[in-house]
Enzyme design. Structure first.
Site, PDB file in Angstrom:
ATOM      1  N   GLY A 132      -9.537 -16.720 -12.745  1.00  0.00           N
ATOM      2  CA  GLY A 132     -10.276 -17.260 -13.884  1.00  0.00           C
ATOM      3  C   GLY A 132     -10.660 -18.711 -13.739  1.00  0.00           C
ATOM      4  O   GLY A 132     -11.094 -19.343 -14.704  1.00  0.00           O
ATOM      5  N   PHE A 159      -9.702 -15.804  -3.187  1.00  0.00           N
ATOM      6  CA  PHE A 159     -10.699 -16.377  -2.269  1.00  0.00           C
ATOM      7  C   PHE A 159     -10.074 -17.391  -1.315  1.00  0.00           C
ATOM      8  O   PHE A 159     -10.691 -18.414  -1.002  1.00  0.00           O
ATOM      9  CB  PHE A 159     -11.857 -17.045  -3.035  1.00  0.00           C
ATOM     10  N   PRO A 250     -15.073 -34.522  -0.944  1.00  0.00           N
ATOM     11  CA  PRO A 250     -16.286 -34.967  -0.238  1.00  0.00           C
ATOM     12  C   PRO A 250     -16.268 -34.646   1.258  1.00  0.00           C
ATOM     13  O   PRO A 250     -17.304 -34.270   1.815  1.00  0.00           O
ATOM     14  CB  PRO A 250     -16.290 -36.483  -0.493  1.00  0.00           C
ATOM     15  N   GLN A 251     -15.106 -34.756   1.907  1.00  0.00           N
ATOM     16  CA  GLN A 251     -15.044 -34.407   3.326  1.00  0.00           C
ATOM     17  C   GLN A 251     -15.273 -32.913   3.522  1.00  0.00           C
ATOM     18  O   GLN A 251     -15.976 -32.503   4.454  1.00  0.00           O
ATOM     19  CB  GLN A 251     -13.698 -34.824   3.926  1.00  0.00           C
ATOM     20  N   GLU A 252     -14.689 -32.089   2.640  1.00  0.00           N
ATOM     21  CA  GLU A 252     -14.923 -30.647   2.725  1.00  0.00           C
ATOM     22  C   GLU A 252     -16.410 -30.339   2.559  1.00  0.00           C
ATOM     23  O   GLU A 252     -16.969 -29.493   3.267  1.00  0.00           O
ATOM     24  CB  GLU A 252     -14.123 -29.923   1.642  1.00  0.00           C
TER      25      GLU A 252
END
Length: 387
Positions: A132, A159, A250-252
């Site tokens: 959820g 996921f 941000p790096q991801e």
């Protein structure tokens, strides 16, 4: 465009890129189709990747890493995407989880876990999303309640990339639900106990069947009264998890943008070659004005994406990339990637719908880019807040 011609590339990185490309072509490409069918890679490939320095390349040598920087992770992301090998989840393992540990872990935690990740002995995952709560991380319900010198974790995650093989999971939990985002923490869970047996109360659910990136094991994880030492809290105190996530996302997102760039460039290469060879009305498909104009549009968009991402890379390496620019790079590159691949598939005609053609595999693999790492709608919201 070759990696050598990118402005942020050094001579040493060219050599690194060459070694990574050779490893991918030798050890990953031949097995990708089989891994997609079994929905996960062979566990031994993690060890092999560790042996050639593909894991934790940007982690300092004192913790078992390669001693490089984010440019090394960028090259790995580009090369895997270009080769269409999405099954080995190095981006999550090395580009994301390893840096949570490096940035926020204690010296004891870093020395304990990072060398095992660098060698491939441990596979790492990060568990944010729940049934959820996807992009809305404030709404997670997984709890970690302190009992003596342990946390007791209850909840479920979904996921989760690398979920099947994960030996180490950074679990985003609520340690104090009453405090909202200030009650979010990250607790590191080793999925086996000290004797090598499965950790009591920890279960892996089914491997989730996806439309693309089928070999990248994506699983559900369940925590039923899982006891974890309080020493596994990431950071010096509770309640810092949301801040840590905002600092590292941000790096991801840059890794996702780089993957999109590699894919769109591969799509252009494949399609240009195809339209040169494909005959329509007795002449190459490339001779038709529509074909040339469509490819001109695609090449222009890919060139703009490359220039923007190269600019972002320069900022990353200087420590200057802000979250809103990373959000721009993520949504814009993944959106353009899907559009370019769709146009390229159309130029293949019916063959573009056949999985034996690379463009079909690129098509189904690209779609998730607009969702994971924070949906593109969330990216636009983050950008809009800075107006």
């Amino acid at each position: 465009m070759s990696v050598q011609s990118r402005p942020w590339i050094t001579d040493d990185l060219v050599l690194f890129q060459d070694s990574i490309r050779k490893f991918i072509e030798r050890e990953l490409v031949p097995h990708e189709e089989r891994w997609c069918k079994q929905q996960q890679v062979d566990r031994e490939i993690w060890r092999k990747a560790g042996e050639v320095g593909m894991l934790c390349a940007s982690i300092p040598e004192e913790y078992g890493g390669g001693g490089g920087n984010f440019a090394h992770e960028a090259i790995i992301a580009l090369e895997q995407s270009r080769a269409m090998v999405t099954s080995l989840g190095t981006n999550v393992h090395s580009g994301i989880v390893a840096h949570y540990l490096l940035r926020y872990g204690s010296e004891e935690q870093k020395h304990k876990w990072l060398p095992k990740m660098a060698s491939g002995e441990y596979v790492a995952a990060i568990a944010m999303s729940e049934p959820g709560a996807g992009s809305d991380l404030k709404s997670i319900k997984t709890r970690a309640v302190r009992e003596g010198d342990h946390y007791v974790i209850n909840g479920s995650k979904t996921f989760i990339s690398n979920g099947v093989h994960a030996d180490l999971v950074c679990v985003v939990v609520k340690t104090d639900p009453a405090k909202g985002t200030k009650g979010v923490s990250i607790v590191v869970v080793e999925t086996k106990d000290a004797h090598g047996a499965g950790l009591a109360g920890f279960r892996r659910g089914r491997v989730l069947e996806k439309i693309g990136q089928k070999g990248q094991d994506t699983a559900e994880l369940f925590f039923d009264d899982v006891r974890v030492p309080c020493a596994n809290l990431l950071g010096p105190e509770e309640g810092k998890g949301f801040y840590q996530l905002m600092q590292q996302l941000p790096q991801e997102r840059m890794i996702i943008a780089l993957g999109a760039l590699g894919a769109m460039e591969r799509a252009l290469e494949e399609t240009t070659q195809y339209v040169r060879e494909r005959k329509v009305f007795g002449a190459p498909l490339l001779d038709l004005q529509n074909t040339r104009f469509k490819l001109a549009e695609c090449k222009t968009n890919a060139t703009v994406a490359r220039a923007f991402i190269d600019n972002c890379m320069a900022k990353v390496l200087r420590g200057e990339l802000d979250p809103e620019t990373a959000a721009m790079a993520k949504w814009w590159s993944t959106q353009r990637n899907c559009e370019i691949i769709d146009e390229c598939l159309q130029l293949h005609g019916g063959y573009g719908y056949m999985m034996e053609y690379p463009i079909a595999r690129l098509y189904v693999n690209a779609r998730a880019g607009k969702i994971y790492g924070g949906s593109n709608e969330i990216m636009k919201e983050l950008i809009a807040r800075t107006l």
